[in-house]
Design a protein around this motif. Structure first.
Motif, PDB file in Angstrom:
ATOM      1  N   ALA A  51      12.802  31.124  39.282  1.00  0.00           N
ATOM      2  CA  ALA A  51      12.410  30.983  37.867  1.00  0.00           C
ATOM      3  C   ALA A  51      11.683  29.658  37.634  1.00  0.00           C
ATOM      4  O   ALA A  51      10.680  29.608  36.914  1.00  0.00           O
ATOM      5  N   ASN A  52      12.172  28.585  38.249  1.00  0.00           N
ATOM      6  CA  ASN A  52      11.528  27.280  38.077  1.00  0.00           C
ATOM      7  C   ASN A  52      10.146  27.241  38.738  1.00  0.00           C
ATOM      8  O   ASN A  52       9.205  26.673  38.175  1.00  0.00           O
ATOM      9  N   LYS A  53      10.022  27.854  39.912  1.00  0.00           N
ATOM     10  CA  LYS A  53       8.711  27.890  40.575  1.00  0.00           C
ATOM     11  C   LYS A  53       7.723  28.737  39.772  1.00  0.00           C
ATOM     12  O   LYS A  53       6.544  28.407  39.690  1.00  0.00           O
ATOM     13  N   ARG A  54       8.225  29.820  39.187  1.00  0.00           N
ATOM     14  CA  ARG A  54       7.378  30.646  38.324  1.00  0.00           C
ATOM     15  C   ARG A  54       6.887  29.815  37.134  1.00  0.00           C
ATOM     16  O   ARG A  54       5.731  29.876  36.750  1.00  0.00           O
ATOM     17  N   MET A  55       7.784  29.018  36.580  1.00  0.00           N
ATOM     18  CA  MET A  55       7.418  28.147  35.451  1.00  0.00           C
ATOM     19  C   MET A  55       6.305  27.180  35.868  1.00  0.00           C
ATOM     20  O   MET A  55       5.322  26.999  35.133  1.00  0.00           O
ATOM     21  N   LEU A  56       6.450  26.568  37.025  1.00  0.00           N
ATOM     22  CA  LEU A  56       5.444  25.622  37.501  1.00  0.00           C
ATOM     23  C   LEU A  56       4.091  26.314  37.714  1.00  0.00           C
ATOM     24  O   LEU A  56       3.053  25.793  37.285  1.00  0.00           O
ATOM     25  N   LYS A  57       4.098  27.493  38.330  1.00  0.00           N
ATOM     26  CA  LYS A  57       2.851  28.248  38.529  1.00  0.00           C
ATOM     27  C   LYS A  57       2.211  28.604  37.194  1.00  0.00           C
ATOM     28  O   LYS A  57       0.991  28.511  37.030  1.00  0.00           O
ATOM     29  N   ASN A  58       3.034  29.028  36.253  1.00  0.00           N
ATOM     30  CA  ASN A  58       2.496  29.421  34.948  1.00  0.00           C
ATOM     31  C   ASN A  58       1.941  28.225  34.183  1.00  0.00           C
ATOM     32  O   ASN A  58       0.920  28.347  33.498  1.00  0.00           O
ATOM     33  N   MET A  59       2.583  27.072  34.314  1.00  0.00           N
ATOM     34  CA  MET A  59       2.045  25.877  33.654  1.00  0.00           C
ATOM     35  C   MET A  59       0.682  25.527  34.225  1.00  0.00           C
ATOM     36  O   MET A  59      -0.237  25.151  33.488  1.00  0.00           O
ATOM     37  N   LYS A  60       0.515  25.678  35.524  1.00  0.00           N
ATOM     38  CA  LYS A  60      -0.783  25.410  36.151  1.00  0.00           C
ATOM     39  C   LYS A  60      -1.847  26.381  35.617  1.00  0.00           C
ATOM     40  O   LYS A  60      -2.970  25.968  35.316  1.00  0.00           O
ATOM     41  N   LYS A  61      -1.479  27.644  35.481  1.00  0.00           N
ATOM     42  CA  LYS A  61      -2.446  28.632  34.966  1.00  0.00           C
ATOM     43  C   LYS A  61      -2.908  28.271  33.563  1.00  0.00           C
ATOM     44  O   LYS A  61      -4.105  28.335  33.266  1.00  0.00           O
ATOM     45  N   ILE A  62      -1.971  27.892  32.706  1.00  0.00           N
ATOM     46  CA  ILE A  62      -2.343  27.556  31.328  1.00  0.00           C
ATOM     47  C   ILE A  62      -3.147  26.259  31.283  1.00  0.00           C
ATOM     48  O   ILE A  62      -4.147  26.168  30.577  1.00  0.00           O
ATOM     49  N   ARG A  63      -2.719  25.277  32.057  1.00  0.00           N
ATOM     50  CA  ARG A  63      -3.451  24.011  32.093  1.00  0.00           C
ATOM     51  C   ARG A  63      -4.879  24.233  32.581  1.00  0.00           C
ATOM     52  O   ARG A  63      -5.840  23.750  31.979  1.00  0.00           O
ATOM     53  N   ASP A  64      -5.041  24.994  33.648  1.00  0.00           N
ATOM     54  CA  ASP A  64      -6.374  25.254  34.193  1.00  0.00           C
ATOM     55  C   ASP A  64      -7.224  26.104  33.244  1.00  0.00           C
ATOM     56  O   ASP A  64      -8.447  25.972  33.230  1.00  0.00           O
ATOM     57  N   TYR A  65      -6.589  26.950  32.467  1.00  0.00           N
ATOM     58  CA  TYR A  65      -7.308  27.773  31.493  1.00  0.00           C
ATOM     59  C   TYR A  65      -7.947  26.876  30.418  1.00  0.00           C
ATOM     60  O   TYR A  65      -9.098  27.080  30.046  1.00  0.00           O
ATOM     61  N   HIS A  66      -7.194  25.905  29.949  1.00  0.00           N
ATOM     62  CA  HIS A  66      -7.681  25.044  28.863  1.00  0.00           C
ATOM     63  C   HIS A  66      -8.442  23.814  29.346  1.00  0.00           C
ATOM     64  O   HIS A  66      -9.385  23.379  28.691  1.00  0.00           O
ATOM     65  N   PHE A  67      -7.997  23.246  30.465  1.00  0.00           N
ATOM     66  CA  PHE A  67      -8.568  21.977  30.941  1.00  0.00           C
ATOM     67  C   PHE A  67      -8.829  22.051  32.443  1.00  0.00           C
ATOM     68  O   PHE A  67      -8.126  21.407  33.234  1.00  0.00           O
ATOM     69  N   PRO A  68      -9.825  22.797  32.862  1.00  0.00           N
ATOM     70  CA  PRO A  68     -10.072  22.946  34.301  1.00  0.00           C
ATOM     71  C   PRO A  68     -10.494  21.631  34.955  1.00  0.00           C
ATOM     72  O   PRO A  68     -11.236  20.855  34.367  1.00  0.00           O
ATOM     73  N   TRP A  69      -9.991  21.440  36.174  1.00  0.00           N
ATOM     74  CA  TRP A  69     -10.349  20.236  36.933  1.00  0.00           C
ATOM     75  C   TRP A  69     -11.844  20.201  37.217  1.00  0.00           C
ATOM     76  O   TRP A  69     -12.415  19.125  37.429  1.00  0.00           O
ATOM     77  N   SER A  70     -12.470  21.348  37.227  1.00  0.00           N
ATOM     78  CA  SER A  70     -13.900  21.414  37.554  1.00  0.00           C
ATOM     79  C   SER A  70     -14.789  20.771  36.496  1.00  0.00           C
ATOM     80  O   SER A  70     -15.966  20.521  36.738  1.00  0.00           O
ATOM     81  N   ASN A  71     -14.222  20.485  35.338  1.00  0.00           N
ATOM     82  CA  ASN A  71     -14.994  19.852  34.272  1.00  0.00           C
ATOM     83  C   ASN A  71     -14.558  18.385  34.144  1.00  0.00           C
ATOM     84  O   ASN A  71     -13.465  18.104  33.655  1.00  0.00           O
ATOM     85  N   PRO A  72     -15.406  17.446  34.567  1.00  0.00           N
ATOM     86  CA  PRO A  72     -15.031  16.030  34.528  1.00  0.00           C
ATOM     87  C   PRO A  72     -14.626  15.530  33.138  1.00  0.00           C
ATOM     88  O   PRO A  72     -13.841  14.596  33.024  1.00  0.00           O
ATOM     89  N   LYS A  73     -15.115  16.181  32.083  1.00  0.00           N
ATOM     90  CA  LYS A  73     -14.724  15.784  30.726  1.00  0.00           C
ATOM     91  C   LYS A  73     -13.219  15.971  30.496  1.00  0.00           C
ATOM     92  O   LYS A  73     -12.643  15.340  29.619  1.00  0.00           O
TER      93      LYS A  73
END
Length: 143
Positions: free
Chosen positions: A80-102
């Motif tokens: 459950a905790n690993k799922r939480m971590l994966k899901n947080m990454k998905k949401i973070r990348d959806y809104h603030f992708p590392w590919s955008n330096p801004k």
């Protein structure tokens, strides 16, 4: 009445969920969601934590579902905790992708918040996981 659409957000972010959650209604999901933090914590403290990790609300929703369906085992607690971590990454990348330096600073801020939340869950959450299982077992006895 404007209800929060858990199912749409889970789909929008392509969040990983337990099999039991795939057919759950918004009402069933809402019944399991109590915000970030253990059930014994006062509502005001969970509200503060929710504000700190507001971007990850839908991850907390999924995690609360996992807790409400706890089997009390360390193995599924870790899952459950690993799922939480994966899901947080998905949401973070959806809104603030590392590919955008801004977005580097904002992305890093949310990365750190995710790590704090994940480490806190791993360090202090197992007792709450077991209590959720015990509560479910007790509720089943009363039914």
């Amino acid at each position: 009445m404007n209800k929060y659409d858990y199912r749409s957000n889970i789909k929008k972010y392509d969040l990983e969920v337990a099999n039991s959650m795939t057919t759950a209604t918004n009402e069933q999901i809402a019944a399991c969601y109590n915000g970030c933090g253990a059930e014994w914590m006062p509502n005001w403290s969970r509200d503060v934590i929710d504000q700190f990790v507001t971007l990850y609300k839908d991850c907390v929703v999924v995690h609360d579902w996992d807790f409400s369906h706890s089997d009390g085992t360390k193995e599924n607690f870790n899952l459950a905790n690993k799922r939480m971590l994966k899901n947080m990454k998905k949401i973070r990348d959806y809104h603030f992708p590392w590919s955008n330096p801004k977005h580097y600073f904002t992305c890093f801020k949310w990365y750190l918040k995710a790590r704090v939340l994940y480490r806190t869950l791993n360090k202090f959450g197992f007792k709450a996981w077991q209590e959720a299982y015990d509560k479910k077992a007790f509720d089943n006895i009363l039914d």
